[in-house]
Design a protein around this motif. Structure first.
Motif, mmCIF file in Angstrom:
data_model
loop_
_atom_site.group_PDB
_atom_site.id
_atom_site.type_symbol
_atom_site.label_atom_id
_atom_site.label_comp_id
_atom_site.label_asym_id
_atom_site.label_seq_id
_atom_site.Cartn_x
_atom_site.Cartn_y
_atom_site.Cartn_z
ATOM 1 N N ILE A 12 0.254 14.512 9.379
ATOM 2 C CA ILE A 12 -0.437 13.251 9.140
ATOM 3 C C ILE A 12 -0.143 12.816 7.710
ATOM 4 C CG2 ILE A 12 -2.685 12.111 8.937
ATOM 5 C CD1 ILE A 12 -3.704 14.074 11.073
ATOM 6 N N ILE A 13 0.223 11.559 7.560
ATOM 7 C CA ILE A 13 0.514 10.998 6.239
ATOM 8 C C ILE A 13 -0.537 9.945 5.921
ATOM 9 C CG2 ILE A 13 2.144 9.556 4.932
ATOM 10 C CD1 ILE A 13 4.396 11.040 6.350
ATOM 11 N N ILE A 14 -1.006 9.963 4.678
ATOM 12 C CA ILE A 14 -1.924 8.940 4.182
ATOM 13 C C ILE A 14 -1.246 8.245 3.013
ATOM 14 C CG2 ILE A 14 -4.160 8.438 3.107
ATOM 15 C CD1 ILE A 14 -5.220 10.986 4.491
ATOM 16 N N ILE A 15 -1.105 6.928 3.133
ATOM 17 C CA ILE A 15 -0.571 6.121 2.047
ATOM 18 C C ILE A 15 -1.749 5.347 1.466
ATOM 19 C CG2 ILE A 15 1.021 4.285 1.373
ATOM 20 C CD1 ILE A 15 2.726 5.067 3.840
ATOM 21 N N GLU A 16 -2.125 5.697 0.244
ATOM 22 C CA GLU A 16 -3.237 5.027 -0.426
ATOM 23 C C GLU A 16 -2.654 4.045 -1.439
ATOM 24 O OE1 GLU A 16 -7.460 6.044 -2.640
ATOM 25 O OE2 GLU A 16 -6.188 7.684 -1.935
ATOM 26 N N TYR A 17 -3.074 2.793 -1.344
ATOM 27 C CA TYR A 17 -2.470 1.730 -2.133
ATOM 28 C C TYR A 17 -3.536 0.816 -2.737
ATOM 29 C CZ TYR A 17 -3.718 -1.219 1.768
ATOM 30 O OH TYR A 17 -4.439 -1.900 2.721
ATOM 31 N N CYS A 18 -3.165 0.100 -3.775
ATOM 32 C CA CYS A 18 -4.052 -0.855 -4.423
ATOM 33 C C CYS A 18 -3.914 -2.216 -3.730
ATOM 34 C CB CYS A 18 -3.708 -0.986 -5.907
ATOM 35 S SG CYS A 18 -4.662 -2.271 -6.756
ATOM 36 N N PRO A 19 -4.952 -2.665 -3.021
ATOM 37 C CA PRO A 19 -4.849 -3.965 -2.356
ATOM 38 C C PRO A 19 -4.832 -5.131 -3.349
ATOM 39 C CG PRO A 19 -7.046 -3.036 -2.054
ATOM 40 C CD PRO A 19 -6.214 -1.995 -2.741
ATOM 41 N N LYS A 20 -5.459 -4.952 -4.504
ATOM 42 C CA LYS A 20 -5.484 -6.018 -5.512
ATOM 43 C C LYS A 20 -4.106 -6.242 -6.127
ATOM 44 C CE LYS A 20 -10.297 -5.127 -6.563
ATOM 45 N NZ LYS A 20 -11.242 -4.537 -7.504
ATOM 46 N N CYS A 21 -3.267 -5.218 -6.075
ATOM 47 C CA CYS A 21 -1.904 -5.323 -6.608
ATOM 48 C C CYS A 21 -0.934 -5.900 -5.574
ATOM 49 C CB CYS A 21 -1.406 -3.950 -7.050
ATOM 50 S SG CYS A 21 -2.357 -3.221 -8.394
ATOM 51 N N GLY A 22 -1.398 -6.074 -4.343
ATOM 52 C CA GLY A 22 -0.544 -6.626 -3.294
ATOM 53 C C GLY A 22 0.426 -5.625 -2.693
ATOM 54 N N ALA A 47 3.059 -0.717 4.331
ATOM 55 C CA ALA A 47 3.376 -0.886 5.755
ATOM 56 C C ALA A 47 4.859 -0.650 6.015
ATOM 57 C CB ALA A 47 2.963 -2.277 6.220
ATOM 58 N N TYR A 48 5.711 -1.103 5.106
ATOM 59 C CA TYR A 48 7.149 -0.878 5.243
ATOM 60 C C TYR A 48 7.475 0.617 5.200
ATOM 61 C CZ TYR A 48 11.994 -0.318 3.839
ATOM 62 O OH TYR A 48 13.297 0.120 3.746
ATOM 63 N N ILE A 49 6.875 1.312 4.244
ATOM 64 C CA ILE A 49 7.096 2.757 4.133
ATOM 65 C C ILE A 49 6.607 3.454 5.402
ATOM 66 C CG2 ILE A 49 6.368 4.850 2.906
ATOM 67 C CD1 ILE A 49 6.409 3.139 0.310
ATOM 68 N N ALA A 50 5.436 3.060 5.893
ATOM 69 C CA ALA A 50 4.892 3.650 7.118
ATOM 70 C C ALA A 50 5.839 3.417 8.287
ATOM 71 C CB ALA A 50 3.512 3.069 7.421
#
Length: 95
Positions: free
Chosen positions: A4-14, A20-23
């Motif tokens: 299982i992979i979790i990609i945690e990202y800053c939504p304020k940074c866009g 989604a591309y990496i996923a």
């Protein structure tokens, strides 16, 4: 057991589209090896990290920038399916 992979990202940074591309790339490459990928918005500004089975394999703040998809695929492959051939995305073999 599938990974299982979790990609945690800053939504304020866009960074949702980048995540989604990496996923998409990882799910396409590791169809049989992954249980799934979670895209997780971070409460911390500027945060971008990738975890594999709970272990951080990439962190933007400590490693700088964002991972090249080719290198990320190689890293994930080395951790979950070392025998898998990545085709044109694979490491170039030294002669």
């Amino acid at each position: 057991m599938k990974a299982i992979i979790i990609i945690e990202y800053c939504p304020k940074c866009g960074w949702l589209l980048r995540s989604a591309y990496i996923a998409q790339e990882l799910l396409t490459t590791f169809t049989d090896e992954l249980e799934g990928i979670l895209l997780k918005p971070s409460d911390e500004g500027g945060h971008f990290s990738i975890r594999l089975n709970g272990r951080i394999i990439f962190d933007r703040k400590t490693q700088g920038g964002f991972p090249e998809i080719k290198e990320l695929k190689q890293l994930v492959r080395d951790l979950i399916s070392p025998e898998k051939n990545l085709g044109h995305s694979d490491k170039t073999k030294e002669k």
